[in-house]
Design a protein around this motif. Structure first.
Motif, PDB file in Angstrom:
ATOM      1  N   GLN A 197      36.334  42.836  41.714  1.00 13.90           N
ATOM      2  CA  GLN A 197      34.878  42.943  41.665  1.00 13.90           C
ATOM      3  C   GLN A 197      34.221  41.654  41.180  1.00 13.90           C
ATOM      4  N   ASN A 198      34.853  41.001  40.211  1.00 10.64           N
ATOM      5  CA  ASN A 198      34.216  39.861  39.544  1.00 10.64           C
ATOM      6  C   ASN A 198      34.456  38.522  40.223  1.00 10.64           C
ATOM      7  N   LYS A 239      40.303  47.299  51.061  1.00 14.26           N
ATOM      8  CA  LYS A 239      38.980  47.943  50.994  1.00 14.26           C
ATOM      9  C   LYS A 239      37.933  47.002  50.402  1.00 14.26           C
ATOM     10  N   ALA A 240      38.397  46.062  49.573  1.00 13.79           N
ATOM     11  CA  ALA A 240      37.475  45.072  48.991  1.00 13.79           C
ATOM     12  C   ALA A 240      37.244  43.903  49.939  1.00 13.79           C
ATOM     13  N   GLY A 241      37.863  43.944  51.132  1.00 15.37           N
ATOM     14  CA  GLY A 241      37.656  42.897  52.129  1.00 15.37           C
ATOM     15  C   GLY A 241      38.460  41.636  51.887  1.00 15.37           C
ATOM     16  N   LYS A 242      39.573  41.735  51.174  1.00 16.14           N
ATOM     17  CA  LYS A 242      40.376  40.564  50.831  1.00 16.14           C
ATOM     18  C   LYS A 242      41.555  40.384  51.784  1.00 16.14           C
ATOM     19  N   ASN A 243      41.896  39.127  52.068  1.00 13.80           N
ATOM     20  CA  ASN A 243      43.168  38.820  52.704  1.00 13.80           C
ATOM     21  C   ASN A 243      44.271  39.047  51.674  1.00 13.80           C
ATOM     22  N   VAL A 244      45.418  39.586  52.120  1.00  8.70           N
ATOM     23  CA  VAL A 244      46.446  39.968  51.167  1.00  8.70           C
ATOM     24  C   VAL A 244      47.825  39.477  51.583  1.00  8.70           C
ATOM     25  N   TYR A 245      48.501  38.817  50.661  1.00  9.09           N
ATOM     26  CA  TYR A 245      49.943  38.622  50.743  1.00  9.09           C
ATOM     27  C   TYR A 245      50.548  39.618  49.761  1.00  9.09           C
ATOM     28  N   THR A 252      42.947  26.984  34.776  1.00  7.49           N
ATOM     29  CA  THR A 252      41.834  27.304  33.877  1.00  7.49           C
ATOM     30  C   THR A 252      41.098  28.547  34.360  1.00  7.49           C
ATOM     31  N   GLY A 253      41.762  29.333  35.188  1.00  6.37           N
ATOM     32  CA  GLY A 253      41.154  30.523  35.760  1.00  6.37           C
ATOM     33  C   GLY A 253      41.008  31.656  34.773  1.00  6.37           C
ATOM     34  N   SER A 254      40.648  32.825  35.293  1.00  5.26           N
ATOM     35  CA  SER A 254      40.325  33.981  34.455  1.00  5.26           C
ATOM     36  C   SER A 254      41.503  34.937  34.361  1.00  5.26           C
ATOM     37  N   ALA A 255      41.666  35.540  33.193  1.00  7.07           N
ATOM     38  CA  ALA A 255      42.734  36.510  32.952  1.00  7.07           C
ATOM     39  C   ALA A 255      42.145  37.916  32.908  1.00  7.07           C
ATOM     40  N   TYR A 256      42.884  38.859  33.501  1.00  6.91           N
ATOM     41  CA  TYR A 256      42.435  40.257  33.529  1.00  6.91           C
ATOM     42  C   TYR A 256      43.614  41.175  33.200  1.00  6.91           C
ATOM     43  N   ASP A 257      43.255  42.361  32.706  1.00  7.04           N
ATOM     44  CA  ASP A 257      44.247  43.421  32.576  1.00  7.04           C
ATOM     45  C   ASP A 257      43.852  44.619  33.446  1.00  7.04           C
ATOM     46  N   ASN A 258      42.974  44.352  34.425  1.00 10.36           N
ATOM     47  CA  ASN A 258      42.495  45.390  35.328  1.00 10.36           C
ATOM     48  C   ASN A 258      42.244  44.763  36.698  1.00 10.36           C
ATOM     49  N   ALA A 259      43.056  45.136  37.677  1.00  9.80           N
ATOM     50  CA  ALA A 259      42.963  44.522  39.004  1.00  9.80           C
ATOM     51  C   ALA A 259      41.637  44.841  39.683  1.00  9.80           C
ATOM     52  N   ALA A 289      42.600  33.378  39.395  1.00  9.64           N
ATOM     53  CA  ALA A 289      42.615  34.469  38.413  1.00  9.64           C
ATOM     54  C   ALA A 289      43.935  35.213  38.511  1.00  9.64           C
ATOM     55  N   ILE A 290      44.311  35.843  37.400  1.00 12.04           N
ATOM     56  CA  ILE A 290      45.539  36.644  37.350  1.00 12.04           C
ATOM     57  C   ILE A 290      45.233  37.955  36.655  1.00 12.04           C
TER      58      ILE A 290
END
Length: 330
Positions: free
Chosen positions: A63-64, A88-94, A51-58, A32-33
């Motif tokens: 969440q999704n 805070k969302a529990g994600k690994n981050v680069y 073929t992933g999902s597009a967002y305009d809200n990180a 997703a991006i």
């Protein structure tokens, strides 16, 4: 290879030119991006065949999407808050440099990642560039004796994106500042001289490290340097090594002989360079500059839940050195 899905925040020029293709080359799938524009997000997905999902809200993407690994390559002023949201969302981050504008901000983010138990890696790609990795092996292996000193040069046209010395240090020269720590350790003392004429910056910096190594750095941010240039010359007990423009490493071993060295062919250099081939396509630069290497390292750290070389905690030291250099300039 284990499948690795990555979600991305940001799709600007640097992200789409360097980070996205390097992540794909390192074996990742773009899940997703999110950008400020849904159209831009869709275009980025299409560009890399996702073929992933597009967002305009990180926030909505976090969440999704069932994705544990997020790459943040946004505007510098937004990266701290976006990284904290991912943690805070529990994600690994680069996250691309700079992470935090000061050492204090950097420490707050590193502490948050440690408490959350997530991987936090900062984008200092020079640590993963083959020329500097080989130079690091030479320094640590001591095959030429102890490291004694170094000279570093970095020159770039920073005028389009750096309006003062702090921006130049933390948006451009910061890569070389981090490289100093990677190669030579922690700094004990720093002094510097600067000449600034509008957005044109010239800095001469002297450093002494805890291990006794001394060095000097010349940093320039001027329109004269439309051809970006960098080099590192390291002096050892028994020779020297010169890394030039990220694609050549020359190693010179000093020779001892019963006769004077100029009387015979006593001197010897070893030169390392990459192959030149049309088969490299556009990927040669991404490998040599370290972008593919750092993405592969991030993916590996996510799989193993291990500490990256350029971790959030290590980034605190780089930001502190940036601040120390700025404070020393007269």
């Amino acid at each position: 290879m284990t499948q690795t899905n990555l979600c991305f925040i940001g799709a600007g020029f640097h992200a789409t030119t360097n980070i996205y293709p390097s992540a794909v080359e390192a074996g990742a799938t773009i899940q997703a991006i999110s950008t400020r524009s849904i159209e831009r997000s869709k275009a980025a997905l299409l560009r890399y065949g996702s073929t992933g999902s597009a967002y305009d809200n990180a926030t909505l993407m976090l969440q999704n999407e069932d994705c544990n690994n997020v790459v943040v390559v946004a505007q510098p002023q937004d990266q701290t808050s976006l990284t904290m949201e991912c943690i805070k969302a529990g994600k690994n981050v680069y996250v691309d440099k700079p992470l935090g504008w000061t050492a204090r901000e950097a420490a707050e983010i590193a502490d948050a990642a440690e408490k959350a138990g997530v991987v936090l890696m900062v984008g200092f790609m020079k640590r993963y560039a083959p020329v500097y990795m080989k130079l690091k092996e030479l320094i640590d292996g001591r095959s030429m004796g102890r490291t004694r000193s170094f000279q570093m040069k970095f020159a770039v046209d920073s005028t389009p994106f750096c309006k003062n010395e702090e921006q130049f240090m933390k948006l451009a020269a910061i890569h070389m500042v981090d490289l100093m720590r990677f190669l030579f350790g922690e700094v004990q003392h720093v002094t510097g001289t600067t000449v600034k004429d509008g957005e044109h910056i010239n800095q001469s910096i002297s450093l002494k490290f805890n291990n006794g190594i001394v060095g000097s750095a010349y940093f320039a941010g001027m329109s004269a340097w439309s051809r970006e240039s960098e080099s590192v010359l390291v002096t050892f007990d028994h020779g020297f090594a010169s890394a030039d423009e990220m694609n050549t490493l020359t190693i010179h071993h000093s020779r001892t002989s019963d006769s004077l060295p100029w009387k015979a062919l006593e001197e010897q250099d070893t030169v390392y360079t990459p192959s030149n081939s049309p088969m490299s396509g556009a990927y040669r630069d991404l490998y040599l500059r370290g972008f593919v290497g750092e993405m592969a390292h991030f993916i590996s750290c996510c799989h193993n839940n291990s500490l990256p070389h350029s971790s959030g905690k290590d980034n605190v030291g780089t930001m502190a050195l940036c601040d120390a250099i700025l404070s020393s300039l007269v």
